[in-house]
Write a protein that holds these residues in place. Structure first.
Motif, PDB file in Angstrom:
ATOM      1  N   HIS B 225     -33.364  -5.965  44.986  1.00  0.00           N
ATOM      2  CA  HIS B 225     -32.688  -5.420  43.804  1.00  0.00           C
ATOM      3  C   HIS B 225     -31.468  -4.577  44.202  1.00  0.00           C
ATOM      4  O   HIS B 225     -30.392  -4.699  43.621  1.00  0.00           O
ATOM      5  N   VAL B 248     -29.651  -2.301  36.410  1.00  0.00           N
ATOM      6  CA  VAL B 248     -30.677  -3.263  36.810  1.00  0.00           C
ATOM      7  C   VAL B 248     -32.080  -2.701  36.549  1.00  0.00           C
ATOM      8  O   VAL B 248     -32.966  -3.417  36.086  1.00  0.00           O
ATOM      9  N   ILE B 252     -34.670  -4.598  34.177  1.00  0.00           N
ATOM     10  CA  ILE B 252     -35.990  -5.041  34.642  1.00  0.00           C
ATOM     11  C   ILE B 252     -37.082  -4.480  33.734  1.00  0.00           C
ATOM     12  O   ILE B 252     -37.994  -5.191  33.305  1.00  0.00           O
ATOM     13  N   VAL B 268     -32.622 -10.608  36.634  1.00  0.00           N
ATOM     14  CA  VAL B 268     -31.781 -10.019  37.676  1.00  0.00           C
ATOM     15  C   VAL B 268     -30.878 -11.077  38.284  1.00  0.00           C
ATOM     16  O   VAL B 268     -29.672 -10.867  38.475  1.00  0.00           O
TER      17      VAL B 268
END
Ligand SMILES: Nc1ncnc2c1ncn2[C@@H]1O[C@H](COP(=O)(O)OP(=O)(O)O)[C@@H](O)[C@H]1O
Ligand SMILES: [Mg+2]
Lengths: 243, 292
Positions: B225, B248, B252, B268
């Motif tokens: 990530h 992000v 998520i 993502v």
């Protein structure tokens, strides 16, 4: 000249890059408060002389002395010996402000934060850059950036200043101002070694001229002597005129 | 709406952990022009030391200090004794050495601690707090949020307001010029690695209580990530790492909350693809030539 020990003494300097001999037995001196111009066509080895003095490369042979002592073997020794240099391009930290660019060379000196800032501001004022102190370098026009590069070299109060094409890309007004600054340095006891293509500028500021061609010294003397030297006309000035 | 508020707050905490880790990748990239593929494994080693400290002493705060100190030591050791010896004329040898280091560190952790997940407790409750009857974030999430923000602010001050920060930035953007100006560039690179590893170690330490526990691979997904974020933001941009990390993390958490955990990696990836299509250099990429 009050002292007999030259500020910079280059003796028999030879530098090779693989098979290419960039400097071949080069010798000359720069006296106290003297301005010496190092001229010659592109690729003659002028920048290589600077790199050797600044310990960026290891000469094959020859000695370099600063104030009679061997030149430092590492770039980190330059500031203690009061040697500064500008780069052929700008070599500025483009993402920093003008004053930050000047603070970088001061950062490794044993000075308090206030003293550093004071020095930086005084140097900027001296070069007419005070109003740009907080500006990002990238926002300034080229002549101002060129002056920032000079200011960054001057901020540490060098006794030996190496200027690599300081007039490059400047108009005549900026060159006049630069000439005045360079002449002023002698008054403060600073020695200057100057690489420059701009002939009028060189003739105006230099006490002596050393001419390099293919890594060799082909002539050396006062600007007037050098100007009328046939070897120089062949090697350099002729090229300029033809260009 | 209540659920959205909860997910946003939780996503923010999760995002800041990703942001911290992405920031650590940016710090190394700026200092050494290396994407450190061993960052997660190195940080995990530091967190194992923190785990040992909390087991022996019972103090989470000592463990936090241990993670930071070990992170710095690991960063120092890896840069001085490994990366510095690797040829730097192209990026491949550095990457290969980093991947080899990952294998070694994973093996060492496996030998010492086995494959199981060791539980690490959070220093604060992970039960959500209620405002009225709306669940917002948990005390632990709040702690993560505050500590991460504190580190981001401290790093911003370090880089922009201190002499060391000025030297680090100078060495990062123009190493050759910096050397001529008296900056000890190799030292700056080492300090960059130490800072970066310490920040990564804290990020992994903060992550573990929200995961199954500590294991050699605990930080692998975090690395993926954070790497995505660093690429999205532009590897040179600390602001990009922070904004991207939070984005992000929230993405998520929202996707997991509304569509199920299985959709999160796809979301993502979709985001990464989209950004690379629109701005291949990254959203916050700066056109800054790095002088030789
Ligand atoms: N690092 C280097 N590696 C190989 N050759 C070099 C290097 N630096 C300079 N040279 C070569 O040395 C010669 C002199 O270069 P330089 O000193 O930059 O010339 P000048 O500054 O007089 O234009 C040129 O032929 C140049 O190509
Ligand atoms: Mg040159």
């Amino acid at each position: 000249m009050s002292s007999t020990i030259p500020r910079l003494e280059i003796d028999g300097l030879t530098v090779a890059f693989g098979g290419l001999t960039a400097l071949d037995d080069v010798s000359f001196t720069v006296g106290e408060a003297e301005t010496v111009a190092l001229i010659g066509p592109n690729g003659a080895g002028k920048t290589t002389v600077f790199n050797a003095v600044c310990a960026l490369l290891r000469p094959r042979s020859g000695t370099i002395r600063i104030n009679g002592e061997p030149a430092p073997s590492s770039t980190t020794g330059l500031s203690a010996r009061k040697v500064s240099r500008t780069l052929q391009g700008l070599g500025l930290f483009e993402s920093m402000s003008v004053v930050e660019n000047l603070l970088v060379p001061l950062s490794s000196l044993d000075l308090g934060a206030e003293q550093r800032l004071g020095k930086a501001r005084r140097t900027l004022a001296r070069l007419g850059l005070a109003e740009h102190a907080r500006s990002p370098v990238a926002s300034l026009p080229y002549p101002e950036r060129k002056r920032v590069a000079l200011a960054r070299a001057l901020v540490t109060d060098p006794r030996l200043l190496l200027l690599d094409e300081p007039a490059g890309g400047l108009g005549s007004e900026d060159i006049d101002a630069l000439a005045e600054t360079v002449r002023g340095l002698a008054g403060q006891g600073c020695s200057v070694l100057l690489v420059e293509h701009h002939v009028d500028f060189v003739m105006e500021v230099a006490d002596r001229v050393v001419v390099l061609d293919f890594g060799r010294v082909v002539a050396c003397g006062t600007p007037d002597e050098v100007r009328h030297d046939p070897a120089v006309e062949a090697a350099y000035l002729g090229l300029e005129a033809a260009a | 709406m209540d659920r959205l508020a909860f997910l946003l707050a939780t996503g923010l905490a999760r995002g800041l952990v990703i942001a911290l880790f992405a920031l650590s990748l940016v710090i190394i990239w700026r200092a050494a022009r290396i994407v450190n593929f061993a960052q997660a494994a190195m940080a995990t080693v530091a967190v194992y030391v923190a785990y040992a400290v909390v087991t022996w002493t019972g103090s989470y705060w000592l463990a936090l200090v241990a993670a930071v100190v070990t992170g710095m030591l690991v960063g120092f050791a890896v840069e001085r004794w490994l990366i510095r010896r690797v040829p730097r004329d192209n990026p491949l040898p550095g990457m290969i050495v980093a991947i080899g280091l990952v294998m070694i560190l994973h093996s060492v952790i496996g030998i010492l601690f086995g494959p199981r997940h060791v539980p690490m407790r959070a220093p604060f409750s992970r039960e959500p707090l209620y405002v009225g009857d709306v669940a917002v974030l948990s005390p632990y999430d709040l702690f993560v949020l505050l500590l991460a923000l504190g580190i981001v602010v401290a790093l911003a001050v370090l880089f922009n307001r201190t002499t060391l920060g000025l030297q680090l930035r100078a060495a990062a953007t123009a190493p050759e010029v910096s050397r001529l100006l008296g900056i000890r560039v190799p030292r700056m690179v080492t300090i960059g690695w130490m800072l970066s590893s310490a920040v990564a170690a804290v990020a992994v330490l903060l992550l573990i209580p929200t995961e199954l526990g500590l294991n050699a691979h605990s930080a692998d997904i975090l690395f993926v990530h954070a790497f995505t974020v660093a690429v999205l933001g532009g590897l040179d941009s600390p602001v990009g790492a922070i904004v991207g990390g939070v984005a992000v993390g929230v993405l998520i958490t929202l996707v997991t909350g509304f569509l199920g955990a299985g959709m999160a990696p796809i979301a993502v990836l979709a985001l990464l693809t989209l950004v690379l299509l629109v701005r291949p250099g990254g959203i916050f990429a700066v056109k800054e030539a790095r002088a030789a």
